[in-house]
Design a protein around this motif. Structure first.
Motif, PDB file in Angstrom:
ATOM      1  N   GLN A 212       0.830  -1.218   0.000  1.00 61.57           N
ATOM      2  CA  GLN A 212       0.000   0.000   0.000  1.00 61.57           C
ATOM      3  C   GLN A 212       0.859   1.260   0.000  1.00 61.57           C
ATOM      4  O   GLN A 212       0.342   2.359   0.111  1.00 61.57           O
ATOM      5  CB  GLN A 212      -0.942  -0.024   1.206  1.00 61.57           C
ATOM      6  CG  GLN A 212      -1.852  -1.241   1.179  1.00 61.57           C
ATOM      7  CD  GLN A 212      -2.834  -1.283   2.332  1.00 61.57           C
ATOM      8  OE1 GLN A 212      -3.022  -0.314   3.061  1.00 61.57           O
ATOM      9  NE2 GLN A 212      -3.470  -2.420   2.494  1.00 61.57           N
ATOM     10  N   ASP A 213       2.180   1.093  -0.069  1.00 61.99           N
ATOM     11  CA  ASP A 213       3.063   2.248  -0.267  1.00 61.99           C
ATOM     12  C   ASP A 213       3.036   2.630  -1.745  1.00 61.99           C
ATOM     13  O   ASP A 213       2.729   1.792  -2.606  1.00 61.99           O
ATOM     14  CB  ASP A 213       4.513   1.895   0.106  1.00 61.99           C
ATOM     15  CG  ASP A 213       4.736   1.812   1.614  1.00 61.99           C
ATOM     16  OD1 ASP A 213       3.788   2.036   2.382  1.00 61.99           O
ATOM     17  OD2 ASP A 213       5.893   1.527   2.008  1.00 61.99           O
ATOM     18  N   TYR A 214       3.388   3.862  -2.031  1.00 59.36           N
ATOM     19  CA  TYR A 214       3.470   4.299  -3.423  1.00 59.36           C
ATOM     20  C   TYR A 214       4.534   5.399  -3.488  1.00 59.36           C
ATOM     21  O   TYR A 214       4.772   6.105  -2.512  1.00 59.36           O
ATOM     22  CB  TYR A 214       2.113   4.866  -3.884  1.00 59.36           C
ATOM     23  CG  TYR A 214       1.930   4.854  -5.373  1.00 59.36           C
ATOM     24  CD1 TYR A 214       1.561   3.693  -6.046  1.00 59.36           C
ATOM     25  CD2 TYR A 214       2.122   6.016  -6.127  1.00 59.36           C
ATOM     26  CE1 TYR A 214       1.385   3.671  -7.423  1.00 59.36           C
ATOM     27  CE2 TYR A 214       1.941   6.009  -7.496  1.00 59.36           C
ATOM     28  CZ  TYR A 214       1.571   4.839  -8.139  1.00 59.36           C
ATOM     29  OH  TYR A 214       1.400   4.824  -9.496  1.00 59.36           O
TER      30      TYR A 214
ATOM     31  N   ALA B  12       4.381   7.859  -0.343  1.00 60.26           N
ATOM     32  CA  ALA B  12       3.105   7.838   0.380  1.00 60.26           C
ATOM     33  C   ALA B  12       2.880   6.432   0.936  1.00 60.26           C
ATOM     34  O   ALA B  12       3.218   5.439   0.288  1.00 60.26           O
ATOM     35  CB  ALA B  12       1.963   8.223  -0.561  1.00 60.26           C
ATOM     36  N   ASP B  13       2.318   6.360   2.129  1.00 60.82           N
ATOM     37  CA  ASP B  13       2.090   5.085   2.832  1.00 60.82           C
ATOM     38  C   ASP B  13       0.604   5.025   3.182  1.00 60.82           C
ATOM     39  O   ASP B  13       0.140   5.698   4.100  1.00 60.82           O
ATOM     40  CB  ASP B  13       2.989   5.073   4.082  1.00 60.82           C
ATOM     41  CG  ASP B  13       2.761   3.862   4.975  1.00 60.82           C
ATOM     42  OD1 ASP B  13       1.866   3.046   4.688  1.00 60.82           O
ATOM     43  OD2 ASP B  13       3.491   3.747   5.979  1.00 60.82           O
ATOM     44  N   GLY B  14      -0.133   4.221   2.410  1.00 58.01           N
ATOM     45  CA  GLY B  14      -1.592   4.200   2.552  1.00 58.01           C
ATOM     46  C   GLY B  14      -2.080   3.319   3.679  1.00 58.01           C
ATOM     47  O   GLY B  14      -1.390   2.409   4.136  1.00 58.01           O
TER      48      GLY B  14
ATOM     49  N   SER C  68       9.176   5.241   3.953  1.00 57.79           N
ATOM     50  CA  SER C  68       7.997   4.928   4.771  1.00 57.79           C
ATOM     51  C   SER C  68       8.484   4.300   6.082  1.00 57.79           C
ATOM     52  O   SER C  68       9.660   3.929   6.206  1.00 57.79           O
ATOM     53  CB  SER C  68       7.065   3.984   4.010  1.00 57.79           C
ATOM     54  OG  SER C  68       7.726   2.763   3.720  1.00 57.79           O
ATOM     55  N   ASP C  69       7.569   4.164   7.047  1.00 55.68           N
ATOM     56  CA  ASP C  69       7.981   3.674   8.372  1.00 55.68           C
ATOM     57  C   ASP C  69       8.346   2.188   8.361  1.00 55.68           C
ATOM     58  O   ASP C  69       8.890   1.685   9.345  1.00 55.68           O
ATOM     59  CB  ASP C  69       6.895   3.961   9.422  1.00 55.68           C
ATOM     60  CG  ASP C  69       5.631   3.141   9.207  1.00 55.68           C
ATOM     61  OD1 ASP C  69       5.340   2.782   8.038  1.00 55.68           O
ATOM     62  OD2 ASP C  69       4.919   2.860  10.187  1.00 55.68           O
ATOM     63  N   GLY C  70       8.048   1.482   7.263  1.00 58.16           N
ATOM     64  CA  GLY C  70       8.499   0.092   7.144  1.00 58.16           C
ATOM     65  C   GLY C  70      10.017  -0.007   7.176  1.00 58.16           C
ATOM     66  O   GLY C  70      10.580  -1.040   7.552  1.00 58.16           O
ATOM     67  N   LEU C  71      10.715   1.082   6.801  1.00 59.97           N
ATOM     68  CA  LEU C  71      12.178   1.109   6.923  1.00 59.97           C
ATOM     69  C   LEU C  71      12.594   1.541   8.326  1.00 59.97           C
ATOM     70  O   LEU C  71      13.359   0.845   9.005  1.00 59.97           O
ATOM     71  CB  LEU C  71      12.790   2.077   5.893  1.00 59.97           C
ATOM     72  CG  LEU C  71      14.313   2.192   6.041  1.00 59.97           C
ATOM     73  CD1 LEU C  71      15.007   0.969   5.466  1.00 59.97           C
ATOM     74  CD2 LEU C  71      14.851   3.468   5.421  1.00 59.97           C
TER      75      LEU C  71
ATOM     76  N   HIS D  40       8.011  -6.507   8.528  1.00 59.77           N
ATOM     77  CA  HIS D  40       6.613  -6.631   8.964  1.00 59.77           C
ATOM     78  C   HIS D  40       5.669  -5.636   8.289  1.00 59.77           C
ATOM     79  O   HIS D  40       4.469  -5.659   8.512  1.00 59.77           O
ATOM     80  CB  HIS D  40       6.526  -6.513  10.486  1.00 59.77           C
ATOM     81  CG  HIS D  40       7.057  -5.220  11.021  1.00 59.77           C
ATOM     82  ND1 HIS D  40       6.472  -4.015  10.773  1.00 59.77           N
ATOM     83  CD2 HIS D  40       8.165  -4.952  11.783  1.00 59.77           C
ATOM     84  CE1 HIS D  40       7.167  -3.053  11.373  1.00 59.77           C
ATOM     85  NE2 HIS D  40       8.206  -3.593  11.975  1.00 59.77           N
ATOM     86  N   ASP D  41       6.236  -4.725   7.490  1.00 52.70           N
ATOM     87  CA  ASP D  41       5.421  -3.686   6.851  1.00 52.70           C
ATOM     88  C   ASP D  41       5.953  -3.484   5.429  1.00 52.70           C
ATOM     89  O   ASP D  41       7.043  -3.969   5.093  1.00 52.70           O
ATOM     90  CB  ASP D  41       5.557  -2.387   7.673  1.00 52.70           C
ATOM     91  CG  ASP D  41       4.492  -1.356   7.342  1.00 52.70           C
ATOM     92  OD1 ASP D  41       3.636  -1.623   6.466  1.00 52.70           O
ATOM     93  OD2 ASP D  41       4.525  -0.269   7.962  1.00 52.70           O
ATOM     94  N   ASN D  42       5.209  -2.778   4.614  1.00 57.41           N
ATOM     95  CA  ASN D  42       5.720  -2.388   3.299  1.00 57.41           C
ATOM     96  C   ASN D  42       6.897  -1.434   3.507  1.00 57.41           C
ATOM     97  O   ASN D  42       6.918  -0.652   4.462  1.00 57.41           O
ATOM     98  CB  ASN D  42       4.646  -1.655   2.488  1.00 57.41           C
ATOM     99  CG  ASN D  42       3.335  -2.440   2.349  1.00 57.41           C
ATOM    100  OD1 ASN D  42       2.254  -1.855   2.364  1.00 57.41           O
ATOM    101  ND2 ASN D  42       3.423  -3.752   2.213  1.00 57.41           N
TER     102      ASN D  42
HETATM  103 CA    CA Z   1       3.664   1.639   6.829  1.00 55.78          CA
END
Ligand code: CA
Length: 314
Positions: A25-27, A43-45, A197-200, A235-237
């Protein structure tokens, strides 16, 4: 003002679904506009499978459209772009029950031709700058844990494990209006920038990000950072953009050699003229002293002492 040419920016973007989620859901995107401005967007949806992906894509595309269409100053352009994106995402969520409640973070970085860099954001996607002094986080997370870190209640590490780590205080498209933070920095040759994004950032610490962004070219840096987050559970995109401003250009070698030759010839000529003047002065002094002093007592001419110690005239 540094006068960074956005066409001389080296950049790379990479996104990964991660190891746990079943959709991304990231873009992200990169937009170029005359006269050479360049805009980076991550963007992180959020809001269900379809909603999150729709929100981040729609927001990014709307930001790009406004960027291409507007002739406003950079800060106004970013305000207008994110405000319009907010309206589009919000309206889409009102129109389609399946998308209700969707929203997205947004972080935008606009490189202008005058060397200034504008950063606008909503949510917890981040912008960093790697400058000669080290890595600096340009944005402040609009999140519960971000606020707790700023107030000194928890550390960055505790924030990454906190049960409320996914709660953000601002997002694009969830309400009819949105608050946007805009910051500005002046780019210097050799600077590097990171959007993510916060996945990093929930899995890779700032000092590790600093080392990778400093030591690798943008494409390799994006691959390395995404691989690190995935190796730690993903654990996240995960989405990363790395931007490198060219170093100050050295003199081309041929020109430098020609310049060195000219300098050498000039120095040589000046040396001979100087030597001729010194010899002429020495000869004149020698001649004058030869008239007034006895040759046996005369020391080397030219220094004040030699004159002072000369015996009196007969
Ligand atoms: Ca995220």
């Amino acid at each position: 003002m540094s006068g960074i040419d956005p066409s001389e920016i080296d950049c790379a973007s990479l996104t990964s679904m991660g190891q746990v989620r079943t959709s991304n859901q990231d873009y992200f995107d990169v937009f170029d506009a005359y006269p050479g401005n360049r805009l980076f967007v991550v963007a992180d949806g959020m809001g269900g499978h379809r909603g999150g992906a729709t929100a981040s894509r729609l927001a990014t595309e709307t930001i790009g459209e406004v960027f291409h269409a507007t002739k406003a100053e950079a800060a106004d352009t970013l305000f207008e772009a994110i405000t319009t994106a907010n309206q589009c995402v919000y309206q889409a969520s009102v129109d389609d029950p399946e998308l209700r409640g969707m929203g997205t973070t947004v972080v935008c970085m606009l490189f202008g031709q005058d060397g200034r860099v504008w950063v606008a954001h909503v949510g917890d996607s981040r912008a960093y700058r790697l400058h000669r002094d080290g890595l600096e986080q340009i944005t402040q997370d609009h999140s519960i844990v971000g606020e707790m870190v700023r107030r000194g209640l928890i550390t960055d590490e505790e924030a990454n494990r906190h049960p409320r780590r996914n709660e953000i205080l601002r997002s694009v498209g969830v309400e009819s209006e949105v608050d946007i933070d805009v910051a500005q920095v002046v780019a210097s040759p050799g600077d590097r920038y990171l959007l993510c994004s916060d996945g990093l950032t929930s899995l890779v610490a700032d000092d590790e990000i600093c080392e990778v962004v400093r030591d690798y070219a943008p494409e390799a840096a994006t691959e390395q950072l995404v691989a690190m987050a995935n190796a730690r559970g993903g654990h996240d995109n995960i989405t990363v953009q790395v931007i490198a401003v060219a170093d100050a250009r050295p003199e081309p070698e041929a020109d430098a050699a020609a310049l060195a030759g000219t300098e050498s010839q000039g120095s040589s000529l000046r040396w001979w003229i100087g030597a001729a003047i010194v010899l002429a002065a020495a000869a004149a002094t020698w001649f004058a002293l030869g008239v007034v002093a006895s040759p046996g007592s005369l020391t080397a001419p030219g220094s004040p002492d030699s004159v002072k110690e000369a015996p009196p005239a007969p």
